[in-house]
Design a protein around this motif. Structure first.
Motif, PDB file in Angstrom:
ATOM      1  N   ILE A 295     -14.841  -0.056   7.762  1.00  0.00           N
ATOM      2  CA  ILE A 295     -13.400   0.115   7.968  1.00  0.00           C
ATOM      3  C   ILE A 295     -12.657  -0.041   6.646  1.00  0.00           C
ATOM      4  CG2 ILE A 295     -11.354  -0.885   9.067  1.00  0.00           C
ATOM      5  CD1 ILE A 295     -13.113  -1.635  11.429  1.00  0.00           C
ATOM      6  N   ILE A 296     -11.798   0.923   6.352  1.00  0.00           N
ATOM      7  CA  ILE A 296     -10.940   0.871   5.172  1.00  0.00           C
ATOM      8  C   ILE A 296      -9.483   0.876   5.637  1.00  0.00           C
ATOM      9  CG2 ILE A 296     -10.208   2.070   3.076  1.00  0.00           C
ATOM     10  CD1 ILE A 296     -12.999   3.268   2.889  1.00  0.00           C
ATOM     11  N   LEU A 297      -8.717  -0.099   5.199  1.00  0.00           N
ATOM     12  CA  LEU A 297      -7.304  -0.213   5.552  1.00  0.00           C
ATOM     13  C   LEU A 297      -6.495  -0.245   4.257  1.00  0.00           C
ATOM     14  CD1 LEU A 297      -7.777  -2.959   8.282  1.00  0.00           C
ATOM     15  CD2 LEU A 297      -7.360  -0.535   8.694  1.00  0.00           C
ATOM     16  N   ASP A 298      -5.472   0.610   4.164  1.00  0.00           N
ATOM     17  CA  ASP A 298      -4.737   0.703   2.900  1.00  0.00           C
ATOM     18  C   ASP A 298      -3.220   0.611   3.063  1.00  0.00           C
ATOM     19  OD1 ASP A 298      -4.152   3.152   4.046  1.00  0.00           O
ATOM     20  OD2 ASP A 298      -5.211   4.350   2.536  1.00  0.00           O
ATOM     21  N   GLN A 299      -2.751   0.288   4.272  1.00  0.00           N
ATOM     22  CA  GLN A 299      -1.305   0.146   4.487  1.00  0.00           C
ATOM     23  C   GLN A 299      -1.050  -1.085   5.333  1.00  0.00           C
ATOM     24  OE1 GLN A 299       1.029   0.517   7.266  1.00  0.00           O
ATOM     25  NE2 GLN A 299       2.776   0.322   5.890  1.00  0.00           N
ATOM     26  N   LEU A 300      -0.093  -1.888   4.918  1.00  0.00           N
ATOM     27  CA  LEU A 300       0.265  -3.124   5.626  1.00  0.00           C
ATOM     28  C   LEU A 300       1.774  -3.212   5.768  1.00  0.00           C
ATOM     29  CD1 LEU A 300      -0.064  -6.066   6.703  1.00  0.00           C
ATOM     30  CD2 LEU A 300      -0.153  -6.807   4.300  1.00  0.00           C
ATOM     31  N   THR A 301       2.221  -3.441   6.985  1.00  0.00           N
ATOM     32  CA  THR A 301       3.633  -3.736   7.245  1.00  0.00           C
ATOM     33  C   THR A 301       3.730  -5.137   7.826  1.00  0.00           C
ATOM     34  OG1 THR A 301       4.279  -1.432   7.614  1.00  0.00           O
ATOM     35  CG2 THR A 301       5.692  -3.118   8.556  1.00  0.00           C
TER      36      THR A 301
ATOM     37  N   GLY B 256       0.827  -1.204   0.000  1.00  0.00           N
ATOM     38  CA  GLY B 256       0.000   0.000   0.000  1.00  0.00           C
ATOM     39  C   GLY B 256       0.854   1.243   0.000  1.00  0.00           C
ATOM     40  N   TYR B 257       1.560   1.465   1.108  1.00  0.00           N
ATOM     41  CA  TYR B 257       2.528   2.551   1.248  1.00  0.00           C
ATOM     42  C   TYR B 257       3.708   2.012   2.045  1.00  0.00           C
ATOM     43  CZ  TYR B 257      -1.347   5.677  -0.015  1.00  0.00           C
ATOM     44  OH  TYR B 257      -2.390   6.280  -0.655  1.00  0.00           O
ATOM     45  N   GLU B 258       4.904   2.474   1.735  1.00  0.00           N
ATOM     46  CA  GLU B 258       6.085   2.061   2.494  1.00  0.00           C
ATOM     47  C   GLU B 258       6.201   2.907   3.747  1.00  0.00           C
ATOM     48  OE1 GLU B 258      10.927   1.380   2.067  1.00  0.00           O
ATOM     49  OE2 GLU B 258       9.800   2.297   0.430  1.00  0.00           O
ATOM     50  N   PHE B 259       6.415   2.241   4.874  1.00  0.00           N
ATOM     51  CA  PHE B 259       6.642   2.957   6.123  1.00  0.00           C
ATOM     52  C   PHE B 259       8.088   3.429   6.160  1.00  0.00           C
ATOM     53  CE2 PHE B 259       7.711   3.233  10.649  1.00  0.00           C
ATOM     54  CZ  PHE B 259       6.715   4.092  11.076  1.00  0.00           C
ATOM     55  N   LEU B 260       8.287   4.709   6.449  1.00  0.00           N
ATOM     56  CA  LEU B 260       9.618   5.310   6.478  1.00  0.00           C
ATOM     57  C   LEU B 260      10.084   5.404   7.927  1.00  0.00           C
ATOM     58  CD1 LEU B 260       8.898   8.179   3.914  1.00  0.00           C
ATOM     59  CD2 LEU B 260       9.855   5.903   3.449  1.00  0.00           C
ATOM     60  N   TYR B 261      11.031   4.554   8.316  1.00  0.00           N
ATOM     61  CA  TYR B 261      11.423   4.454   9.710  1.00  0.00           C
ATOM     62  C   TYR B 261      12.162   5.694  10.197  1.00  0.00           C
ATOM     63  CZ  TYR B 261       9.999  -0.382   9.308  1.00  0.00           C
ATOM     64  OH  TYR B 261       9.253  -1.516   9.114  1.00  0.00           O
ATOM     65  N   GLU B 262      12.853   6.391   9.308  1.00  0.00           N
ATOM     66  CA  GLU B 262      13.607   7.575   9.719  1.00  0.00           C
ATOM     67  C   GLU B 262      12.679   8.686  10.202  1.00  0.00           C
ATOM     68  OE1 GLU B 262      13.720   6.170   6.771  1.00  0.00           O
ATOM     69  OE2 GLU B 262      15.663   5.145   6.717  1.00  0.00           O
ATOM     70  N   THR B 263      11.534   8.827   9.561  1.00  0.00           N
ATOM     71  CA  THR B 263      10.590   9.900   9.904  1.00  0.00           C
ATOM     72  C   THR B 263       9.310   9.384  10.547  1.00  0.00           C
ATOM     73  OG1 THR B 263       9.715   9.782   7.643  1.00  0.00           O
ATOM     74  CG2 THR B 263      11.453  11.406   8.084  1.00  0.00           C
ATOM     75  N   ARG B 264       9.137   8.073  10.615  1.00  0.00           N
ATOM     76  CA  ARG B 264       7.978   7.416  11.203  1.00  0.00           C
ATOM     77  C   ARG B 264       6.684   7.837  10.510  1.00  0.00           C
ATOM     78  NH1 ARG B 264       9.534   4.314  14.989  1.00  0.00           N
ATOM     79  NH2 ARG B 264       7.381   3.736  15.402  1.00  0.00           N
ATOM     80  N   ASN B 265       6.741   7.963   9.191  1.00  0.00           N
ATOM     81  CA  ASN B 265       5.537   8.262   8.429  1.00  0.00           C
ATOM     82  C   ASN B 265       5.613   7.586   7.075  1.00  0.00           C
ATOM     83  OD1 ASN B 265       7.268   9.800   6.872  1.00  0.00           O
ATOM     84  ND2 ASN B 265       6.577  11.765   7.695  1.00  0.00           N
ATOM     85  N   VAL B 266       4.710   7.939   6.160  1.00  0.00           N
ATOM     86  CA  VAL B 266       4.727   7.381   4.817  1.00  0.00           C
ATOM     87  C   VAL B 266       4.731   8.524   3.810  1.00  0.00           C
ATOM     88  CG1 VAL B 266       3.475   5.305   5.522  1.00  0.00           C
ATOM     89  CG2 VAL B 266       2.208   7.268   4.632  1.00  0.00           C
ATOM     90  N   ASN B 267       5.155   8.226   2.597  1.00  0.00           N
ATOM     91  CA  ASN B 267       5.087   9.176   1.501  1.00  0.00           C
ATOM     92  C   ASN B 267       3.761   8.967   0.785  1.00  0.00           C
ATOM     93  OD1 ASN B 267       5.355  10.814  -0.717  1.00  0.00           O
ATOM     94  ND2 ASN B 267       7.249   9.881  -1.477  1.00  0.00           N
TER      95      ASN B 267
END
Length: 341
Positions: free
Chosen positions: A198-204, A156-167
């Motif tokens: 419920i809508i979920l669009d990001q999975l890690t 869905g979206y990549e989690f960015l560990y440096e900033t703790r968010n997604v692009n």
């Protein structure tokens, strides 16, 4: 891997236990942990296979039930095992010695109702054993990204560990088809309010080796909405929750959440709760639990759960589902909210 400080073998006439000390067996004699596990799991569910000492020629096989260990020792002790290269295994029952407990250890709950934290729900056996196996096969057929201590996959979206968010401008695509049954179960769960909407669009997907945990953190408010689902597969663990006093320590605004673990005196004012997460369970964080409590997986190989020693498996895999937020967070916990600071 375990070490000899956790175990001691008993004679064949000793009291039966769910743990077996197996000699002439291990990486030093050309046998992988996975190969050993595949043989012993024929006799029942195993919670882990661990090296018994530094020699690499002896292992501990830990079963969930004493009866499974009894069946295995009768079938394999003193006999050549064709599935393990014809090696003759020498097996005894073993007692696991608990590691010393920290002075500040917290009692581990088994049910969400025992925690006393609004917004936490734990659903046991959310999926079947067969569904668990299919999910593990599916992710193992996909490429992993290696971090310093664990492997991850993002959908869905990549989690960015440096900033703790997604692009949010870079979407990886839809969630994979192999998680569709999970999403269907979430949307039809009678214990979740408005589950069908419920809508979920990001999975890690995280893979944790033995002894590897997760640093204390709150998922960034401005990045994700108010429901976080985490499915545990393959191995058990405990998860701890911490509510810090206002202004004491807010790691959601810091880049290095390991500071808390390295300098516990830096944040001495907090309330702690802990819960056991068995395989195939689904944890839901919502409301106060999601927005105001840090969650944390201790870096243990062995967890003490109400005087029972639970050995973490050779791997634990978690599926964490979230919804990426489109606007600023307007939650009721501004002291923890990056949108409202």
């Amino acid at each position: 891997m375990g070490t000899s400080r956790f175990t001691r073998p008993k004679g064949s006439d000793g009291e039966s236990t769910p743990n077996l000390y197996v000699a002439n067996c291990g990486p030093a004699v050309g046998l992988s942990i996975d190969e050993i596990a595949s043989v012993f799991k024929k006799f029942g569910e195993i919670s882990g296979v661990f090296q018994a000492d530094e020699s690499g020629a002896r292992v501990i096989v830990s079963y969930s039930q004493v009866a499974s260990a009894q069946t295995a020792i009768k079938a394999l002790d003193g006999r050549p095992c064709s599935d393990l290269g014809g090696r003759v295994l020498h097996i005894r029952y073993s007692i696991l010695r608990a590691p010393p407990q920290a002075k500040d250890s917290v009692s581990v709950c088994l049910l969400d109702s025992e925690l006393g934290i609004p917004g936490i729900y734990l659903f046991h056996d959310f999926i079947t054993t067969k569904e668990e196996e299919e999910l593990l096969v599916a992710v193992d057929n996909r490429p992993w990204k290696c971090l310093s201590k664990r492997r991850v996959q993002h959908y869905g979206y990549e989690f960015l560990y440096e900033t703790r968010n997604v692009n949010t401008k870079h979407q990886l695509g839809e969630l994979p088809l192999f998680v569709s049954p999970i999403l269907t179960k979430i949307s039809s769960c009678p214990h979740i309010e408005n589950a069908g909407n419920i809508i979920l669009d990001q999975l890690t997907v995280n893979e944790y080796p033995p002894g590897v945990g997760l640093s204390p953190h709150i998922d960034t408010h401005s990045t994700f909405e108010g429901l976080i689902f985490s499915l545990s597969l393959a191995g058990p663990c405990i998860m701890e929750f911490r509510r810090y006093s206002q202004g004491t320590w807010l790691p959601s605004s810091l880049s290095n959440t390991d500071m808390q673990e390295q300098n516990p005196e830096y944040c001495s004012s907090f309330v702690r709760r802990s819960i056991f997460l068995p395989p195939r369970s689904m944890l839901l964080l919502s409301g106060e639990a999601r927005y105001a409590w840090h969650h944390y997986i201790p870096h243990h190989k062995v967890d003490m759960v109400r005087d029972n020693m639970i050995i973490r498996g050779s791997r634990r895999v978690s599926f964490t589902f979230r919804k990426v937020r489109a606007g600023p967070c307007q939650c009721e916990f501004p002291q923890y909210c990056d949108s409202q600071k």
